[in-house]
Write a protein that holds these residues in place. Sequence first.
Motif, short mmCIF file in Angstrom:
data_model
loop_
_atom_site.label_atom_id
_atom_site.label_comp_id
_atom_site.label_asym_id
_atom_site.label_seq_id
_atom_site.Cartn_x
_atom_site.Cartn_y
_atom_site.Cartn_z
N ALA A 9 37.61 33.55 -4.41
CA ALA A 9 37.14 32.20 -4.76
C ALA A 9 38.20 31.14 -4.48
N ALA A 10 39.47 31.48 -4.61
CA ALA A 10 40.53 30.52 -4.32
C ALA A 10 40.52 30.17 -2.83
N ARG A 11 40.33 31.16 -1.99
CA ARG A 11 40.27 30.92 -0.55
C ARG A 11 39.06 30.03 -0.22
N ALA A 12 37.94 30.28 -0.87
CA ALA A 12 36.74 29.46 -0.63
C ALA A 12 36.96 28.02 -1.07
N ALA A 13 37.60 27.81 -2.19
CA ALA A 13 37.83 26.45 -2.70
C ALA A 13 38.84 25.69 -1.84
N VAL A 14 39.87 26.39 -1.39
CA VAL A 14 40.93 25.76 -0.61
C VAL A 14 40.50 25.59 0.85
N ALA A 42 40.86 22.83 -8.73
CA ALA A 42 41.52 22.42 -9.98
C ALA A 42 41.11 23.33 -11.14
N ALA A 43 39.83 23.65 -11.23
CA ALA A 43 39.34 24.52 -12.30
C ALA A 43 39.85 25.95 -12.14
N LEU A 44 39.91 26.44 -10.93
CA LEU A 44 40.36 27.81 -10.67
C LEU A 44 41.82 28.03 -11.04
N GLN A 45 42.65 27.04 -10.85
CA GLN A 45 44.08 27.20 -11.12
C GLN A 45 44.35 27.63 -12.55
N GLY A 66 63.96 30.37 -3.77
CA GLY A 66 64.20 31.67 -3.16
C GLY A 66 62.98 32.56 -3.03
N VAL A 67 61.81 32.06 -3.40
CA VAL A 67 60.57 32.86 -3.35
C VAL A 67 59.96 32.76 -1.96
N GLY A 68 59.61 33.90 -1.40
CA GLY A 68 59.02 33.93 -0.07
C GLY A 68 57.51 33.94 -0.05
N LEU A 69 56.88 34.53 -1.11
CA LEU A 69 55.43 34.73 -1.07
C LEU A 69 54.81 34.58 -2.44
N VAL A 70 53.73 33.82 -2.51
CA VAL A 70 52.91 33.69 -3.71
C VAL A 70 51.49 34.05 -3.32
N ASP A 71 50.87 34.96 -4.08
CA ASP A 71 49.47 35.30 -3.90
C ASP A 71 48.68 34.69 -5.05
N VAL A 72 47.63 33.96 -4.73
CA VAL A 72 46.77 33.33 -5.73
C VAL A 72 45.55 34.23 -5.92
N MET A 73 45.46 34.81 -7.12
CA MET A 73 44.44 35.82 -7.42
C MET A 73 43.49 35.31 -8.50
N PRO A 74 42.28 34.89 -8.10
CA PRO A 74 41.30 34.48 -9.10
C PRO A 74 40.75 35.71 -9.83
N PRO A 75 40.09 35.49 -10.96
CA PRO A 75 39.50 36.64 -11.66
C PRO A 75 38.44 37.30 -10.77
#
Length: 79
Positions: A9-14, A42-45, A66-75
């Motif tokens: 859902a995050a990919r769909a919203a973005v 905004a709601a998904l975050q 120093g962070v290289g990667l963040v994965d955004v994982m909706p429920p």
Amino acid sequence: MTTIRFFAAARAAVGTDETTSDAPTLAEALGSVSAVDAERWAALQERCSYLVDGVTTRDRATSLAGVGLVDVMPPFAGG
């Protein structure tokens, strides 16, 4: 520079699979994302979990220094 990957859902919203950010915190990085559905994003975050270089967090104040990667994982259904 931090790569931010979006799933489900995050990919769909973005509207994209990934982006990059040089923001100092997770909250600032997420806030700078240009979403195709800004209201949904905004709601998904609030409901997402985040993997910051493989470590799970829900704290959007997390430093991205120093962070290289963040994965955004909706429920996900069933889990």
